[in-house]
Design a protein around this motif. Structure first.
Motif, PDB file in Angstrom:
ATOM      1  N   ALA B  45     -12.614  -3.253  -5.133  1.00 49.82           N
ATOM      2  CA  ALA B  45     -13.347  -2.000  -3.967  1.00 49.82           C
ATOM      3  C   ALA B  45     -14.718  -1.229  -4.419  1.00 49.82           C
ATOM      4  O   ALA B  45     -15.687  -0.241  -3.706  1.00 49.82           O
ATOM      5  N   LEU B  46     -15.660  -2.153  -5.185  1.00 48.78           N
ATOM      6  CA  LEU B  46     -16.537  -1.011  -6.446  1.00 48.78           C
ATOM      7  C   LEU B  46     -18.050  -1.229  -5.300  1.00 48.78           C
ATOM      8  O   LEU B  46     -18.351   0.508  -4.743  1.00 48.78           O
ATOM      9  N   ARG B  47     -18.010  -1.825  -4.020  1.00 47.10           N
ATOM     10  CA  ARG B  47     -19.063  -1.128  -3.007  1.00 47.10           C
ATOM     11  C   ARG B  47     -19.142   0.377  -1.759  1.00 47.10           C
ATOM     12  O   ARG B  47     -19.266   1.079  -2.110  1.00 47.10           O
ATOM     13  N   GLU B  48     -17.947  -0.298  -1.592  1.00 50.00           N
ATOM     14  CA  GLU B  48     -17.084   1.228  -0.683  1.00 50.00           C
ATOM     15  C   GLU B  48     -17.554   2.390  -1.886  1.00 50.00           C
ATOM     16  O   GLU B  48     -17.670   3.318  -1.751  1.00 50.00           O
ATOM     17  N   ALA B  49     -16.748   2.151  -2.765  1.00 45.96           N
ATOM     18  CA  ALA B  49     -16.982   3.283  -3.958  1.00 45.96           C
ATOM     19  C   ALA B  49     -18.182   3.953  -4.321  1.00 45.96           C
ATOM     20  O   ALA B  49     -18.148   5.668  -4.115  1.00 45.96           O
ATOM     21  N   LEU B  50     -18.636   3.112  -4.402  1.00 46.55           N
ATOM     22  CA  LEU B  50     -20.527   3.507  -4.956  1.00 46.55           C
ATOM     23  C   LEU B  50     -21.320   3.764  -3.296  1.00 46.55           C
ATOM     24  O   LEU B  50     -21.805   5.121  -4.098  1.00 46.55           O
ATOM     25  N   LEU B  51     -20.795   3.848  -2.376  1.00 38.54           N
ATOM     26  CA  LEU B  51     -21.484   4.322  -1.254  1.00 38.54           C
ATOM     27  C   LEU B  51     -20.807   5.680  -1.202  1.00 38.54           C
ATOM     28  O   LEU B  51     -21.395   6.972  -0.829  1.00 38.54           O
ATOM     29  N   GLN B  52     -19.389   5.896  -1.224  1.00 39.39           N
ATOM     30  CA  GLN B  52     -19.128   7.622  -1.410  1.00 39.39           C
ATOM     31  C   GLN B  52     -19.001   8.611  -2.322  1.00 39.39           C
ATOM     32  O   GLN B  52     -19.961   9.176  -2.186  1.00 39.39           O
TER      33      GLN B  52
END
Lengths: 242, 242
Positions: B45-52
């Motif tokens: 879930a890196l994408r989400e994690a990066l946005l956060q």
DNA sequence: CTCTCTATCTTTACATCGTAAAGATCAGAT
DNA sequence: ATCTGATCTTTACGATGTAAAGATAGAGAG
């Protein structure tokens, strides 16, 4: 970028394409009493030259291209030369913004002069405001969308202050009342803030292309200027304003 | 060796990952620190994690601190990891702006819901607009003052469009008329542009501290919100509108 | 179960930027 | 003429965005 400038960093080429032995070499041999026109070599007027170079870079390459090194390159000096005159990037941008504010104020003043009817007088300033921004989007960006500005610099502070004073004055004229230097009624403040917010907001939205949506839905061939005019003159909605 | 990136860049560096052969590996496939939920290491879930992470960095360090590498650091991954998910900085900023627009729209919608009187209803949206920007200046900056946004990205396009639609709808409500999807009268366009310009301009000027001058001259303790309210409700100057 | 494939993540590398510090150079005062 | 200080150049360093190549793990095929 075929160039990449790994080589000389000082990509200049004034009339004397010297290029000699060691890179250092003498960039001089051209004083001859230093013709006061431009670009002598231990420079003499580097500060001014850098500001003009910055303006050129800004018009050519936009805000993103306006770097200390690019300006130095454009002026034909080493990349560290600007530091001595402006301290850092903030310094250069601030002085450049001051130049912009002066142009900006002059443009608005000239436009007001030319007005004959009261309606023209009321619209002259806003129109000149937007027109300047459209003609010099980069400069407008420097002036209004850069967080890297130092308003404690006298030149910038003064130029920006003049801009604000002109606005407050114009609003006072329109309300036919005297705007005090040190105290405002809520309604006066609201009038000034409304005028400024409206024109400034319109300008930034326009430059960002965010009004394309609206402009495209308007009657064929409606220009941004026409829309601005309508914004400023069309009757406000019956029930509640705005 | 050890010439590039004196720092570990990944902020954590479990232990010396030197070993020549199998190398780095050993990213411990366990959680590091927090990770009650999941920050496993071939991430998932890196994408989400990066946005956060980007949102956190933005709140903590402001716009200037929001870099690709800083976000990667915050998320505990290598500096090049974001590239795979967002392409480049523009991609990350665009997706983050989309998140911002969704929050923004939700805030305004909620505020409108809560309104009871017509006057409240008329002021709810602008007030929520400004309030959001004040609460999240960094995010507002990403959304409105970044030239590095790619509106062709569906998520951003959609979220921004929704914002505009809400505005047009609100203006239509206030004028008690239907705003067509594909054609506007000049007065309708002017009303929308006026509302948007005014609130957007006010917001950017406020965030830039350019209204301090006015606020300081107003009656003791006048807040920005009060000034906004006056802007939107006070009678327009007699002769010609602002 | 093993093996390969592929999306995901890490390393490495490079050009550019801002900035600091030290060296070179020129204009004038002594 | 020499010394001195302001001006400009070199050199250096850390940071950033981005490209390219190496490593890793999960999933599917045999």
């Amino acid at each position: 970028m075929a160039k990449t400038d790994t080589k000389s960093e000082t990509a200049r080429s004034p009339r004397a394409p010297r290029k000699t032995t060691s890179t250092a070499a003498s960039r001089t041999s051209r004083r001859a009493g230093s013709a006061k026109t431009e670009t002598p070599y231990h420079h003499g007027a580097l500060r001014e030259a850098l500001l003009q170079a910055a303006e050129r870079v800004l018009e050519r390459d936009g805000l993103a291209g306006l770097t200390l090194r690019a300006v130095a390159r454009e002026a034909g000096v080493s990349h560290a030369a600007p530091t001595h005159h402006f301290g850092d990037l903030t310094g250069l941008l601030s002085e450049l913004a001051a130049v912009g504010f002066r142009q900006f104020n002059a443009a608005m003043a000239a436009s007001c002069e030319a007005a004959t009817t009261p309606l023209e007088a009321a619209l002259a300033r806003p129109k000149a405001y937007v027109a300047y921004a459209q003609a010099h989007p980069g400069m407008y960006g420097i002036m209004f969308r850069t967080e890297r500005l130092d308003y404690s610099r006298p030149s910038l502070h003064e130029a920006a202050e003049a801009s604000f004073a002109g606005l407050a004055n114009a609003v006072g004229m329109m309300r036919q009342e005297q705007i005090s230097r040190d105290a405002l009624t809520l309604n006066q403040g609201a009038a000034i803030a409304r005028a400024w917010s409206m024109v400034h907001g319109f300008t930034t939205l326009l430059l960002d292309g965010r009004l394309e949506d609206i402009l495209g839905r308007l009657p064929e061939g409606t220009t941004a200027e026409r829309l601005l005019e309508a914004m400023l003159t069309a009757p406000v909605t019956p029930k509640h304003p705005a």
